[in-house]
Write a protein that holds these residues in place. Structure first.
Motif, mmCIF file in Angstrom:
data_model
loop_
_atom_site.group_PDB
_atom_site.id
_atom_site.type_symbol
_atom_site.label_atom_id
_atom_site.label_comp_id
_atom_site.label_asym_id
_atom_site.label_seq_id
_atom_site.Cartn_x
_atom_site.Cartn_y
_atom_site.Cartn_z
ATOM 1 N N ASP A 107 74.646 46.056 -14.140
ATOM 2 C CA ASP A 107 73.761 44.891 -14.052
ATOM 3 C C ASP A 107 73.010 44.745 -15.370
ATOM 4 O OD1 ASP A 107 72.017 42.882 -13.430
ATOM 5 O OD2 ASP A 107 71.276 43.780 -11.575
ATOM 6 N N ASP A 108 73.321 43.680 -16.119
ATOM 7 C CA ASP A 108 72.699 43.469 -17.428
ATOM 8 C C ASP A 108 71.206 43.190 -17.321
ATOM 9 O OD1 ASP A 108 75.158 43.817 -18.623
ATOM 10 O OD2 ASP A 108 75.641 41.671 -18.611
ATOM 11 N N ASP A 109 70.749 42.684 -16.164
ATOM 12 C CA ASP A 109 69.338 42.355 -15.999
ATOM 13 C C ASP A 109 68.484 43.570 -15.634
ATOM 14 O OD1 ASP A 109 69.851 39.672 -16.496
ATOM 15 O OD2 ASP A 109 70.274 39.253 -14.381
ATOM 16 N N ALA A 110 69.128 44.655 -15.215
ATOM 17 C CA ALA A 110 68.379 45.823 -14.732
ATOM 18 C C ALA A 110 67.820 46.637 -15.891
ATOM 19 C CB ALA A 110 69.269 46.692 -13.862
ATOM 20 N N ARG A 111 66.574 47.061 -15.753
ATOM 21 C CA ARG A 111 65.911 47.909 -16.748
ATOM 22 C C ARG A 111 65.443 49.177 -16.039
ATOM 23 N NH1 ARG A 111 63.355 46.532 -21.626
ATOM 24 N NH2 ARG A 111 62.590 48.410 -22.660
ATOM 25 N N PHE A 112 66.039 50.314 -16.388
ATOM 26 C CA PHE A 112 65.717 51.586 -15.757
ATOM 27 C C PHE A 112 64.549 52.240 -16.483
ATOM 28 C CE2 PHE A 112 69.954 50.684 -14.421
ATOM 29 C CZ PHE A 112 70.127 51.275 -13.182
ATOM 30 N N LEU A 113 63.485 52.543 -15.742
ATOM 31 C CA LEU A 113 62.333 53.229 -16.334
ATOM 32 C C LEU A 113 62.456 54.733 -16.139
ATOM 33 C CD1 LEU A 113 59.292 50.990 -15.298
ATOM 34 C CD2 LEU A 113 60.537 51.024 -17.457
ATOM 35 N N ASP A 114 61.998 55.468 -17.140
ATOM 36 C CA ASP A 114 62.068 56.928 -17.093
ATOM 37 C C ASP A 114 60.894 57.470 -16.264
ATOM 38 O OD1 ASP A 114 62.784 59.520 -17.522
ATOM 39 O OD2 ASP A 114 61.952 59.643 -19.556
ATOM 40 N N ILE A 115 60.932 57.160 -14.963
ATOM 41 C CA ILE A 115 59.919 57.627 -14.019
ATOM 42 C C ILE A 115 60.643 58.295 -12.865
ATOM 43 C CG2 ILE A 115 58.038 56.965 -12.469
ATOM 44 C CD1 ILE A 115 57.558 54.527 -14.205
ATOM 45 N N SER A 116 60.248 59.497 -12.534
ATOM 46 C CA SER A 116 60.910 60.247 -11.468
ATOM 47 C C SER A 116 59.915 60.559 -10.357
ATOM 48 C CB SER A 116 61.505 61.557 -11.997
ATOM 49 O OG SER A 116 62.433 61.302 -13.034
ATOM 50 N N ALA A 117 60.363 60.393 -9.129
ATOM 51 C CA ALA A 117 59.523 60.751 -7.978
ATOM 52 C C ALA A 117 59.600 62.252 -7.739
ATOM 53 C CB ALA A 117 59.986 59.997 -6.740
ATOM 54 N N ILE A 118 58.509 62.834 -7.265
ATOM 55 C CA ILE A 118 58.470 64.252 -6.939
ATOM 56 C C ILE A 118 59.038 64.462 -5.546
ATOM 57 C CG2 ILE A 118 56.953 66.235 -6.545
ATOM 58 C CD1 ILE A 118 55.052 65.045 -8.591
ATOM 59 N N ASP A 119 59.931 65.424 -5.394
ATOM 60 C CA ASP A 119 60.497 65.719 -4.077
ATOM 61 C C ASP A 119 59.411 66.231 -3.144
ATOM 62 O OD1 ASP A 119 63.056 65.028 -4.900
ATOM 63 O OD2 ASP A 119 63.489 67.066 -5.635
ATOM 64 N N PRO A 120 59.475 65.874 -1.847
ATOM 65 C CA PRO A 120 58.469 66.360 -0.894
ATOM 66 C C PRO A 120 58.425 67.884 -0.846
ATOM 67 C CG PRO A 120 59.805 64.602 0.083
ATOM 68 C CD PRO A 120 60.454 64.959 -1.220
ATOM 69 N N MET A 121 57.204 68.434 -0.845
ATOM 70 C CA MET A 121 57.031 69.894 -0.833
ATOM 71 C C MET A 121 57.072 70.476 0.582
ATOM 72 S SD MET A 121 56.793 70.718 -3.964
ATOM 73 C CE MET A 121 56.560 69.904 -5.529
ATOM 74 N N ARG A 122 56.715 69.649 1.570
ATOM 75 C CA ARG A 122 56.739 70.054 2.968
ATOM 76 C C ARG A 122 55.994 71.372 3.205
ATOM 77 N NH1 ARG A 122 60.049 66.292 4.876
ATOM 78 N NH2 ARG A 122 61.794 65.577 3.594
ATOM 79 N N GLY A 123 54.772 71.454 2.670
ATOM 80 C CA GLY A 123 53.924 72.618 2.906
ATOM 81 C C GLY A 123 54.224 73.820 2.033
ATOM 82 N N ASN A 124 55.126 73.693 1.079
ATOM 83 C CA ASN A 124 55.473 74.813 0.201
ATOM 84 C C ASN A 124 54.471 74.861 -0.956
ATOM 85 O OD1 ASN A 124 56.643 76.728 -1.486
ATOM 86 N ND2 ASN A 124 58.729 76.013 -1.090
ATOM 87 N N VAL A 125 53.378 75.621 -0.771
ATOM 88 C CA VAL A 125 52.308 75.679 -1.765
ATOM 89 C C VAL A 125 52.786 76.345 -3.046
ATOM 90 C CG1 VAL A 125 49.994 76.580 -2.230
ATOM 91 C CG2 VAL A 125 50.548 75.685 0.039
ATOM 92 N N GLU A 126 53.629 77.373 -2.916
ATOM 93 C CA GLU A 126 54.123 78.076 -4.108
ATOM 94 C C GLU A 126 54.919 77.134 -5.006
ATOM 95 O OE1 GLU A 126 54.504 79.112 -1.024
ATOM 96 O OE2 GLU A 126 53.171 80.873 -0.971
ATOM 97 N N ALA A 127 55.784 76.306 -4.398
ATOM 98 C CA ALA A 127 56.568 75.357 -5.191
ATOM 99 C C ALA A 127 55.658 74.331 -5.847
ATOM 100 C CB ALA A 127 57.601 74.669 -4.309
ATOM 101 N N LEU A 128 54.603 73.908 -5.147
ATOM 102 C CA LEU A 128 53.657 72.948 -5.714
ATOM 103 C C LEU A 128 52.946 73.529 -6.932
ATOM 104 C CD1 LEU A 128 51.940 70.364 -5.686
ATOM 105 C CD2 LEU A 128 50.458 71.457 -3.992
ATOM 106 N N CYS A 129 52.458 74.740 -6.811
ATOM 107 C CA CYS A 129 51.758 75.375 -7.930
ATOM 108 C C CYS A 129 52.682 75.562 -9.128
ATOM 109 C CB CYS A 129 51.183 76.720 -7.490
ATOM 110 S SG CYS A 129 49.816 76.591 -6.311
ATOM 111 N N LEU A 164 55.283 73.678 -9.862
ATOM 112 C CA LEU A 164 55.521 72.353 -10.445
ATOM 113 C C LEU A 164 54.360 71.934 -11.339
ATOM 114 C CD1 LEU A 164 57.196 69.691 -10.535
ATOM 115 C CD2 LEU A 164 55.848 68.938 -8.569
ATOM 116 N N LEU A 165 53.136 72.152 -10.867
ATOM 117 C CA LEU A 165 51.966 71.788 -11.655
ATOM 118 C C LEU A 165 51.858 72.647 -12.909
ATOM 119 C CD1 LEU A 165 49.327 71.252 -8.819
ATOM 120 C CD2 LEU A 165 50.765 69.549 -9.949
ATOM 121 N N ARG A 166 52.201 73.930 -12.777
ATOM 122 C CA ARG A 166 52.168 74.824 -13.947
ATOM 123 C C ARG A 166 53.162 74.357 -15.006
ATOM 124 N NH1 ARG A 166 50.200 79.785 -13.561
ATOM 125 N NH2 ARG A 166 50.708 79.854 -11.324
ATOM 126 N N THR A 167 54.344 73.927 -14.547
ATOM 127 C CA THR A 167 55.360 73.439 -15.480
ATOM 128 C C THR A 167 54.862 72.200 -16.227
ATOM 129 O OG1 THR A 167 57.133 74.260 -14.041
ATOM 130 C CG2 THR A 167 57.730 72.591 -15.665
#
Length: 435
Positions: A352-374, A376-379
Motif C-alpha cells: 500500500d503506497d499510502d501506508a506509513r509505518f511508524l517505528d512504535i511497538s506495543a509492549i506485550d501484556p505482562m499478566r502479573g509477571n513483575v520480574e519481566a516488568l522490572c 523490561l524497564l531496566r533494559t
C-alpha cells in the motif's frame, strides 16, 4: 501524560507522518497520543467503529487535550418505534452547543453510527437556557420551557427528564445530572438550588455555578412540526396514532422514527465541525464494514416488522427514506465539505503506497509477571530511553514504586507528566489511559 506529546513532537518521523500521510500504521495504544498531537494544529473529528470504542477513546484523550467532546449514537434504529435515551440526546446536544462556542482545536469523537446519521438541521441552534442562584425568571416561564424541551411533568421526580412543581418549588432531573435539583423561588428570583436524593427526596449539597437545561429529545413539538403532523395524518393511516398525538403536542415514544416525514432539512456532525477540521478514521476498513452492516441491519429489521404485521403484529411506520448515509454517500459528503481525511490502522500492507509505518511497538501484556516488568524497564534505562510507568490510582503508583526500588531501579514519583520526561529514572505517575 502530556509530557509524552513533547517527545513525539520532536520526532521527525511522527511529525512527517501526521502532516503528509493519509494512512498511518501504528499500535492502537499510540492512537490517543498521535491524535492529541495532531489536534495541536487543527480541529479533529475522530470516527470509530463502535460506541464502546468511542467512549473509551474520548476518556483517554481528555487527559491529553483540553477540549474533547463525545458525539454518541442513538441506541435505536431510525425506523423503530422507540426513542433514544434522554441522556444520549443531551450528550449529543451538549457537543453541538459546545462547538458553537468556537473552542480552539476541539476533538470530537463519534462512532460511525453517529456520523452517518442525519439529524434535524435546527438542532442545538436555539439559545441554551441556564439557571443560577439570584437569577430572575418567571416560574410559569420555566415550566413552559421545560415542557417545550420534552420534559415530563410528574408528581414525584424519579427519572431523568422529569420535573414536578409544588408551590414556589420546582424539582427537575436534568438529562446529564447525577442527581435531580430542587429550585426554590422567592417571587421571580431563584433563591436556592440544591441536589436531592431520589430515594428519600431529601436535599443534599448546594448547586455551584450555572445549570444548563438541555432538551430531552431531538424532535421537539414546535408549532411547525405539529402543523405538519396534522397535515399528513390522512396520508399515513398506519402512523395515525403517533401523528395524532404529535399534532396535539403530546410526546409519544417512538415519534423520532417519523422525523423524515415531519421535516425536510437535515445536517450531520460533519456540517457542525469548525472550518479546517480533519477527519480521522480509526481502522477505516472496519468502519466501512460497520457502515454496511448498519444499513443492512436496519433493512432486515424493517422486513421483519412487515413479516410480523402479516400475522397480526403492528405494521412498521411508513418511512421509506432512512436517515443513514451509506459509505459512498459519506465519502461524497466529506468531499463536498472539503474535509481532509486520514486513517489510523493497527495493521497495513507494504504494497500500500499510502501506508506509513511508524517505528512504535506495543509492549506485550505482562499478566502479573513483575520480574519481566522490572527487566523490561531496566533494559529501557540502560538504552537511555525515557521510561514512564502509569497507574490509575495513587495507591497503585506507590505500590509499584516500592517494587521498582526493591529491584534497585531508580524511581521518580510525579503527580502529572506535564513536561518532557528526563532520562535515567522511571517516572511513576497516574493517568486514566487504559492502554
Amino acid at each position: 501524560m502530556r509530557g509524552i506529546l513533547s517527545v513525539l513532537h520532536s520526532d521527525t518521523e511522527v511529525a512527517a507522518a501526521l502532516s503528509d500521510s493519509s494512512k498511518i500504521i501504528a499500535p492502537a495504544s499510540s492512537y490517543p497520543f498521535l491524535i492529541a498531537l495532531a489536534a495541536q494544529e487543527k480541529p479533529l473529528l475522530i470516527v470509530t467503529s463502535s460506541s464502546r470504542g468511542s467512549e473509551d477513546l474520548s476518556e483517554y484523550l481528555k487527559s491529553l487535550h483540553s477540549t474533547v467532546y463525545e458525539f454518541p449514537a442513538w441506541e435505536t434504529l431510525p425506523h423503530e418505534r422507540l426513542s433514544p435515551r434522554s441522556d444520549t440526546v443531551a450528550r449529543r446536544l451538549s457537543t453541538l452547543y459546545s462547538l458553537t462556542e468556537n473552542p480552539i482545536n476541539p476533538i470530537v469523537v463519534a462512532p460511525v453510527r453517529a456520523v452517518i446519521h442525519r439529524f434535524i438541521a435546527t438542532l442545538a441552534k436555539s439559545p441554551l437556557w441556564t439557571l443560577e442562584i439570584g437569577q430572575e425568571i418567571g416560574l410559569t416561564e420555566l415550566i413552559t420551557h421545560l415542557t417545550e424541551l420534552a420534559f415530563t411533568r410528574t408528581d414525584l421526580v424519579e427519572k431523568r427528564g422529569e420535573f414536578a412543581v409544588r408551590g414556589g418549588i420546582v424539582d427537575v432531573f436534568l438529562p446529564l445530572a447525577m442527581h435531580p435539583v430542587r429550585i426554590d423561588f422567592f417571587g421571580d428570583e431563584i433563591e436556592e438550588m440544591r441536589y436531592f436524593e431520589v430515594a428519600d427526596q431529601r436535599t443534599s449539597e448546594a448547586v455551584v455555578g450555572k445549570l444548563a437545561i438541555l432538551p430531552c429529545r431531538e424532535l421537539l413539538l414546535t408549532e411547525s412540526i405539529r402543523e405538519r403532523a396534522e397535515k399528513i395524518k390522512s396520508q399515513y393511516p398506519s402512523a395515525l396514532e403517533i401523528l395524532d398525538k404529535v399534532a396535539q403536542g403530546t410526546i409519544v415514544d417512538g415519534m423520532e422514527s417519523l422525523i423524515p416525514l415531519l421535516t425536510d432539512d437535515f445536517e450531520t456532525i460533519l456540517d457542525r465541525m469548525p472550518k479546517g477540521t480533519q477527519v480521522i478514521f480509526i481502522d477505516d476498513e472496519r468502519i466501512r464494514s460497520r457502515t454496511a452492516d448498519l444499513i443492512e441491519t436496519n433493512q432486515e429489521f424493517l422486513e421483519a416488522s412487515w413479516s410480523n404485521a402479516a400475522i397480526g403484529g403492528s405494521a412498521p411506520l411508513p418511512v421509506k427514506n432512512i436517515t443513514y448515509f451509506d459509505w459512498k454517500e459519506l465519502q461524497e459528503e466529506i468531499l463536498r465539505l472539503s474535509l481532509p481525511v486520514r486513517a489510523l490502522n493497527a495493521f497495513g500492507s507494504d504494497l500500500d503506497d499510502d501506508a506509513r509505518f511508524l517505528d512504535i511497538s506495543a509492549i506485550d501484556p505482562m499478566r502479573g509477571n513483575v520480574e519481566a516488568l522490572c527487566e523490561l524497564l531496566r533494559t529501557g534505562l540502560e538504552a537511555h530511553q525515557s521510561v514512564i510507568f502509569s497507574t490509575t490510582g495513587h495507591g497503585m503508583a506507590e505500590r509499584y514504586a516500592g517494587i521498582f526500588r526493591d529491584a534497585d531501579l531508580p524511581v521518580q514519583m510525579v503527580q502529572s507528566l506535564s513536561a518532557q520526561p528526563t532520562k535515567g529514572s522511571i517516572h511513576v505517575t497516574q493517568s486514566s489511559l487504559g492502554y
